[in-house]
Write an enzyme that holds these catalytic residues in place. Structure first.
Site, PDB file in Angstrom:
ATOM      1  N   ARG A  70      58.260  43.626  26.568  1.00 32.75           N
ATOM      2  CA  ARG A  70      57.702  42.502  27.189  1.00 32.75           C
ATOM      3  C   ARG A  70      57.755  41.148  26.299  1.00 32.75           C
ATOM      4  O   ARG A  70      57.215  41.280  25.221  1.00 32.75           O
ATOM      5  CB  ARG A  70      56.487  42.645  27.802  1.00 32.75           C
ATOM      6  CG  ARG A  70      56.122  43.687  28.853  1.00 32.75           C
ATOM      7  CD  ARG A  70      54.745  43.803  29.264  1.00 32.75           C
ATOM      8  NE  ARG A  70      54.651  44.637  30.296  1.00 32.75           N
ATOM      9  CZ  ARG A  70      53.360  44.960  30.918  1.00 32.75           C
ATOM     10  NH1 ARG A  70      52.370  44.266  30.684  1.00 32.75           N
ATOM     11  NH2 ARG A  70      53.365  45.950  32.048  1.00 32.75           N
ATOM     12  N   ASP A  72      56.483  37.277  26.225  1.00 35.80           N
ATOM     13  CA  ASP A  72      55.669  36.288  26.808  1.00 35.80           C
ATOM     14  C   ASP A  72      56.149  34.832  27.059  1.00 35.80           C
ATOM     15  O   ASP A  72      57.392  34.524  27.119  1.00 35.80           O
ATOM     16  CB  ASP A  72      54.579  36.085  25.658  1.00 35.80           C
ATOM     17  CG  ASP A  72      53.490  37.248  25.541  1.00 35.80           C
ATOM     18  OD1 ASP A  72      53.428  38.080  26.374  1.00 35.80           O
ATOM     19  OD2 ASP A  72      53.052  37.370  24.291  1.00 35.80           O
ATOM     20  N   TYR A 133      64.949  40.515  17.099  1.00 37.33           N
ATOM     21  CA  TYR A 133      64.578  39.052  17.463  1.00 37.33           C
ATOM     22  C   TYR A 133      65.249  38.041  16.683  1.00 37.33           C
ATOM     23  O   TYR A 133      65.307  38.340  15.327  1.00 37.33           O
ATOM     24  CB  TYR A 133      63.189  38.881  17.666  1.00 37.33           C
ATOM     25  CG  TYR A 133      62.480  39.527  18.924  1.00 37.33           C
ATOM     26  CD1 TYR A 133      62.085  38.873  20.137  1.00 37.33           C
ATOM     27  CD2 TYR A 133      62.058  40.913  18.813  1.00 37.33           C
ATOM     28  CE1 TYR A 133      61.597  39.504  21.239  1.00 37.33           C
ATOM     29  CE2 TYR A 133      61.619  41.411  19.868  1.00 37.33           C
ATOM     30  CZ  TYR A 133      61.261  40.969  21.171  1.00 37.33           C
ATOM     31  OH  TYR A 133      60.768  41.300  22.037  1.00 37.33           O
ATOM     32  N   ARG A 229      55.829  35.680  15.839  1.00 39.16           N
ATOM     33  CA  ARG A 229      55.638  34.126  15.914  1.00 39.16           C
ATOM     34  C   ARG A 229      54.567  33.858  14.804  1.00 39.16           C
ATOM     35  O   ARG A 229      54.544  32.900  14.088  1.00 39.16           O
ATOM     36  CB  ARG A 229      55.128  33.815  17.203  1.00 39.16           C
ATOM     37  CG  ARG A 229      56.089  33.648  18.198  1.00 39.16           C
ATOM     38  CD  ARG A 229      55.629  33.552  19.704  1.00 39.16           C
ATOM     39  NE  ARG A 229      54.856  32.066  19.820  1.00 39.16           N
ATOM     40  CZ  ARG A 229      54.009  32.202  20.743  1.00 39.16           C
ATOM     41  NH1 ARG A 229      53.677  32.985  21.541  1.00 39.16           N
ATOM     42  NH2 ARG A 229      53.281  31.016  20.865  1.00 39.16           N
TER      43      ARG A 229
END
Length: 301
Positions: A70, A72, A133, A229
């Site tokens: 998932r 965001d 990522y 992040r």
């Protein structure tokens, strides 16, 4: 944000009798989505895809998607993977034309680029062995090229990638990343960080602006909420000289969130790829990943 450790509904080990499991490979620009997961009165990737599927399959039933990880609000993807279980009759009737029909129905900021019948044991979430990522940062003093602004963060100080890579090496491996994650009740924060490094990548050759982007590659067996992040935020503090090389590792060892580490903005983050084992190993990976993890054991997605 990355939210791979968020709770999802229980998933059966395979499709129900009379159903076929379908793998969807997809991409999306996250700017106008409130994340992946369907929400009332909010636009989400899952909501758009499930609505499009129901319409192109000419069905009154909603077919829920299970996703590899998932994402965001504001996070992009170009290597996302999901699966859906369709009645055999519907798949036989519409399967050959499903890709083209989805292209005609979906909005421009989400695309399914491959539809295939999944092998035995495949589960988009639980059979995955890693997710990769990229986080893209521009440290040019003039800012970000306007045509790149939707997926590149501007950092207003020059970055020393050599120091950032030195800091990154202290974070690779299996750790409890509680200091870099938003804790979710009943979910572990133990993860194995397989790769974390920075490199300079040339700006689009057609751009008027000279210079390069600083790009972080982050690959792990799974991620928990805010992890990428937060990690990038800590390393930016090293790269611009605000903190020493040892700082991100010290935060990790402390085991609690550090107020100096910002969860940086989501638009620089893109899910690039999801890795799966060979077909004959899918069922075992699916089974092992469902266990709540402790140090030394494989992760659930």
């Amino acid at each position: 944000m990355v939210n791979d450790c968020a709770e999802q509904p229980p998933v059966k080990d395979g499709p129900a009798d009379g159903h076929t499991r379908i793998r969807l490979d997809l991409a999306y620009h996250g700017a106008e989505f409130s994340g992946w997961a369907r929400q009332r009165e909010r636009r989400t990737v899952q909501g758009e895809l499930e609505d499009a599927l129901r319409i192109v399959l000419r069905s009154e039933e909603n077919f829920p998607l299970t996703v590899a990880g998932r994402t965001d609000a504001g996070v992009h993807a170009r290597g996302q993977v999901a699966h859906v279980d369709l009645p055999d009759a519907l798949w036989a009737q519409h399967g050959a034309k499903l890709l083209r029909r989805l292209a005609g129905r979906l909005p421009a900021d989400v695309r399914v680029y491959r539809v295939s019948e999944a092998p035995h044991g495949f589960d988009a979430r639980f059979a995955a062995v890693w997710r990769r990522y990229a986080y893209r940062v521009a440290d040019h003093p003039g800012g970000v090229d306007p045509l790149l602004r939707g997926h590149v963060l501007w950092h207003d100080r020059p970055l020393d990638l050599e120091k950032m890579n030195e800091a990154a090496r202290l974070l690779v491996g299996e750790h409890d990343f509680a200091a870099y994650c938003k804790k979710r009740e009943g979910a572990t924060t133990i993860r194995t960080l397989l790769e974390l490094y920075w490199e300079r990548v040339p700006i689009d050759p057609y751009a008027a602006q000279e210079g390069s982007l600083a790009v972080a590659t982050v690959r792990a067996d799974a991620f928990c909420h805010n992890m990428v992040r937060s990690l990038v935020g800590a390393m930016l503090l090293v790269g611009d000289g605000h903190r020493p090389v040892e700082f991100p590792g010290e935060v990790l060892a402390g085991g609690v969130r550090n107020s100096a580490v910002n969860v940086i903005r989501p638009h620089g983050l893109t899910l690039e790829e999801v890795g799966y084992p060979a077909d004959e190993l899918l069922a075992e990976r699916n089974r092992v990943s469902r266990r709540l993890r402790t140090l030394g054991e494989p992760a659930a997605g």
